[in-house]
Design a protein around this motif. Sequence first.
Motif, mmCIF file in Angstrom:
data_model
loop_
_atom_site.group_PDB
_atom_site.id
_atom_site.type_symbol
_atom_site.label_atom_id
_atom_site.label_comp_id
_atom_site.label_asym_id
_atom_site.label_seq_id
_atom_site.Cartn_x
_atom_site.Cartn_y
_atom_site.Cartn_z
ATOM 1 N N GLY A 142 0.829 -1.208 0.000
ATOM 2 C CA GLY A 142 0.000 0.000 0.000
ATOM 3 C C GLY A 142 0.857 1.250 0.000
ATOM 4 N N CYS A 143 1.932 1.223 0.775
ATOM 5 C CA CYS A 143 2.860 2.362 0.796
ATOM 6 C C CYS A 143 3.596 2.489 -0.532
ATOM 7 C CB CYS A 143 3.863 2.203 1.931
ATOM 8 S SG CYS A 143 3.177 2.518 3.568
ATOM 9 N N MET A 144 3.907 1.368 -1.148
ATOM 10 C CA MET A 144 4.621 1.415 -2.421
ATOM 11 C C MET A 144 3.796 2.111 -3.505
ATOM 12 S SD MET A 144 7.606 0.220 -1.872
ATOM 13 C CE MET A 144 8.137 0.280 -3.586
ATOM 14 N N VAL A 145 2.508 1.877 -3.542
ATOM 15 C CA VAL A 145 1.701 2.467 -4.616
ATOM 16 C C VAL A 145 1.171 3.856 -4.265
ATOM 17 C CG1 VAL A 145 1.044 0.217 -5.530
ATOM 18 C CG2 VAL A 145 -0.427 1.314 -3.826
ATOM 19 N N ARG A 146 1.223 4.227 -2.979
ATOM 20 C CA ARG A 146 0.720 5.542 -2.562
ATOM 21 C C ARG A 146 1.879 6.477 -2.211
ATOM 22 N NH1 ARG A 146 -4.981 5.118 -0.879
ATOM 23 N NH2 ARG A 146 -5.664 2.958 -1.056
ATOM 24 N N SER A 147 2.567 6.194 -1.140
ATOM 25 C CA SER A 147 3.655 7.075 -0.705
ATOM 26 C C SER A 147 4.821 7.070 -1.698
ATOM 27 C CB SER A 147 4.159 6.648 0.679
ATOM 28 O OG SER A 147 3.132 6.802 1.640
ATOM 29 N N MET A 148 5.113 5.910 -2.278
ATOM 30 C CA MET A 148 6.193 5.809 -3.265
ATOM 31 C C MET A 148 5.688 6.073 -4.688
ATOM 32 S SD MET A 148 8.955 5.123 -1.561
ATOM 33 C CE MET A 148 8.489 5.767 0.028
ATOM 34 N N ASN A 149 4.377 6.194 -4.833
ATOM 35 C CA ASN A 149 3.756 6.445 -6.149
ATOM 36 C C ASN A 149 4.288 5.473 -7.203
ATOM 37 O OD1 ASN A 149 1.974 7.936 -7.853
ATOM 38 N ND2 ASN A 149 3.724 9.014 -8.744
ATOM 39 N N GLY A 150 4.447 4.204 -6.760
ATOM 40 C CA GLY A 150 5.073 3.229 -7.642
ATOM 41 C C GLY A 150 4.253 1.974 -7.858
ATOM 42 N N GLU A 151 4.946 0.839 -7.797
ATOM 43 C CA GLU A 151 4.338 -0.457 -8.067
ATOM 44 C C GLU A 151 4.465 -1.372 -6.858
ATOM 45 O OE1 GLU A 151 2.775 -0.977 -10.878
ATOM 46 O OE2 GLU A 151 3.400 0.937 -11.785
ATOM 47 N N LYS A 152 3.589 -2.349 -6.765
ATOM 48 C CA LYS A 152 3.642 -3.330 -5.691
ATOM 49 C C LYS A 152 4.776 -4.317 -5.933
ATOM 50 C CE LYS A 152 -1.346 -3.424 -4.687
ATOM 51 N NZ LYS A 152 -2.554 -4.288 -4.634
ATOM 52 N N PHE A 153 5.336 -4.822 -4.826
ATOM 53 C CA PHE A 153 6.261 -5.942 -4.922
ATOM 54 C C PHE A 153 5.460 -7.205 -5.225
ATOM 55 C CE2 PHE A 153 8.678 -3.350 -1.662
ATOM 56 C CZ PHE A 153 9.702 -2.970 -2.538
ATOM 57 N N GLU A 154 6.053 -8.115 -5.984
ATOM 58 C CA GLU A 154 5.394 -9.396 -6.212
ATOM 59 C C GLU A 154 5.286 -10.160 -4.888
ATOM 60 O OE1 GLU A 154 7.875 -8.238 -7.955
ATOM 61 O OE2 GLU A 154 7.185 -8.072 -10.029
ATOM 62 N N ALA A 155 4.271 -11.000 -4.782
ATOM 63 C CA ALA A 155 3.958 -11.672 -3.514
ATOM 64 C C ALA A 155 5.136 -12.447 -2.944
ATOM 65 C CB ALA A 155 2.761 -12.601 -3.706
ATOM 66 N N ASN A 156 5.905 -13.103 -3.790
ATOM 67 C CA ASN A 156 7.027 -13.927 -3.310
ATOM 68 C C ASN A 156 8.384 -13.297 -3.615
ATOM 69 O OD1 ASN A 156 5.470 -16.132 -2.254
ATOM 70 N ND2 ASN A 156 5.036 -16.738 -4.375
ATOM 71 N N SER A 157 8.402 -11.998 -3.821
ATOM 72 C CA SER A 157 9.661 -11.343 -4.181
ATOM 73 C C SER A 157 10.617 -11.288 -3.004
ATOM 74 C CB SER A 157 9.384 -9.918 -4.687
ATOM 75 O OG SER A 157 8.899 -9.112 -3.625
ATOM 76 N N GLU A 158 11.903 -11.240 -3.312
ATOM 77 C CA GLU A 158 12.920 -11.120 -2.278
ATOM 78 C C GLU A 158 12.785 -9.789 -1.536
ATOM 79 O OE1 GLU A 158 14.963 -13.598 -1.301
ATOM 80 O OE2 GLU A 158 13.768 -14.736 -2.750
ATOM 81 N N GLU A 159 12.348 -8.755 -2.246
ATOM 82 C CA GLU A 159 12.175 -7.439 -1.627
ATOM 83 C C GLU A 159 11.113 -7.479 -0.538
ATOM 84 O OE1 GLU A 159 13.900 -6.811 -5.677
ATOM 85 O OE2 GLU A 159 12.214 -7.982 -4.886
ATOM 86 N N LEU A 160 9.979 -8.059 -0.841
ATOM 87 C CA LEU A 160 8.892 -8.104 0.140
ATOM 88 C C LEU A 160 9.279 -8.971 1.336
ATOM 89 C CD1 LEU A 160 6.077 -7.042 0.683
ATOM 90 C CD2 LEU A 160 5.135 -9.032 -0.506
ATOM 91 N N LYS A 161 9.901 -10.115 1.077
ATOM 92 C CA LYS A 161 10.342 -10.979 2.163
ATOM 93 C C LYS A 161 11.371 -10.273 3.049
ATOM 94 C CE LYS A 161 9.729 -15.327 -0.398
ATOM 95 N NZ LYS A 161 10.433 -16.480 -1.025
ATOM 96 N N ALA A 162 12.271 -9.530 2.421
ATOM 97 C CA ALA A 162 13.314 -8.841 3.174
ATOM 98 C C ALA A 162 12.738 -7.737 4.057
ATOM 99 C CB ALA A 162 14.346 -8.263 2.215
ATOM 100 N N MET A 163 11.778 -6.994 3.550
ATOM 101 C CA MET A 163 11.184 -5.927 4.356
ATOM 102 C C MET A 163 10.427 -6.507 5.542
ATOM 103 S SD MET A 163 10.002 -3.033 1.577
ATOM 104 C CE MET A 163 9.857 -1.723 2.780
ATOM 105 N N VAL A 164 9.723 -7.616 5.328
ATOM 106 C CA VAL A 164 9.022 -8.271 6.436
ATOM 107 C C VAL A 164 10.031 -8.795 7.451
ATOM 108 C CG1 VAL A 164 7.553 -10.218 7.088
ATOM 109 C CG2 VAL A 164 6.991 -8.864 5.061
ATOM 110 N N ALA A 165 11.135 -9.351 6.975
ATOM 111 C CA ALA A 165 12.181 -9.856 7.880
ATOM 112 C C ALA A 165 12.738 -8.711 8.726
ATOM 113 C CB ALA A 165 13.292 -10.529 7.087
#
Length: 310
Positions: free
Chosen positions: A133-156
């Motif tokens: 939600g922050c990626m598409v609003r605050s970052m005015n960008g795109e969502k990370f894919e569900a199983n992406s390394e980026e999303l997993k890393a941020m959750v970690a």
Amino acid sequence: MNNGIGIALGLLFIGTIIGAVMLTDKMSVEIPEQQVASSNGESSKEVLAYNPPSMEDVPEGPLGEAITYGYDLVNETYSVADPYVGNNLSCTSCHAGAGLDQNSSSLVGVTAVYPQYIERSGKIVTIEDRINGCMVRSMNGEKFEANSEELKAMVAYFTYISEGIPVGADIPWRNTNSMDDVPTPSVSSGEELFQQSCIACHAGDGAGTGPNTGPALWGDNSFNDGAGLARISKMAGYIKNNMPAGGEGTLTDQDSADLAAYILSQDRPEWKNHDKDWPNGSKPKDIMNKELREKVKDGTVNWDEVLSKN
């Protein structure tokens, strides 16, 4: 003989009573205060200490690598996650120190409060949903894919800095950057104050001097008008609590409201899904979308209506 037995029984009875009284007194002294509070129906919750783990103590191995990558993604989102970011901001632009600054929209404990129901979405939202939600609003960008390394890393990373905070805990440093009663703002006063006090970090045209030093407050490189800070009450509260850097808390409510109105009345990227937000009703009136920005510019805005909670 019988008299002797009677006297003995009497003494035994009296001794039993005295012993019970002494035991009761001892118990009343030793009962912990929190148990007494609980028996009276009072809350025994302790105030959480702010003590996130240090990045120097990140474990070795794949988990540690993910946590470190997550830190980099939060601190330098604009470059580390460049393909997904549509402006020149980072998470640190709002959450100072990669979310570790207690007084600036801290992210410590964030994984302990998700999943949760979000009125804006009208559904239960996971921590992954919230990041995107922050990626598409605050970052005015795109969502990370569900199983992406980026999303997993941020959750970690968020899980690591939330270590020791129990699920459902009352976290005192969360949700503090909002102004409940916003005074009627003056856009002209906000512009004057901005030019006097804010341009050193955010530049005279609001374009900023750097994502983590003075982020863009409007224009193509700022957040879009679907972000939380696009609301007058949120922006005024954030300014009140966090600005100016080094002098936090010195601005009045009126100053903060004036600055918020001026900043949010400037052009910025538009969120394309305003009609899908708050699907169950209760949509706030202080969202500074394009229509409201135009009213501010042409002098037809009704601030009483915008700031009304009814």
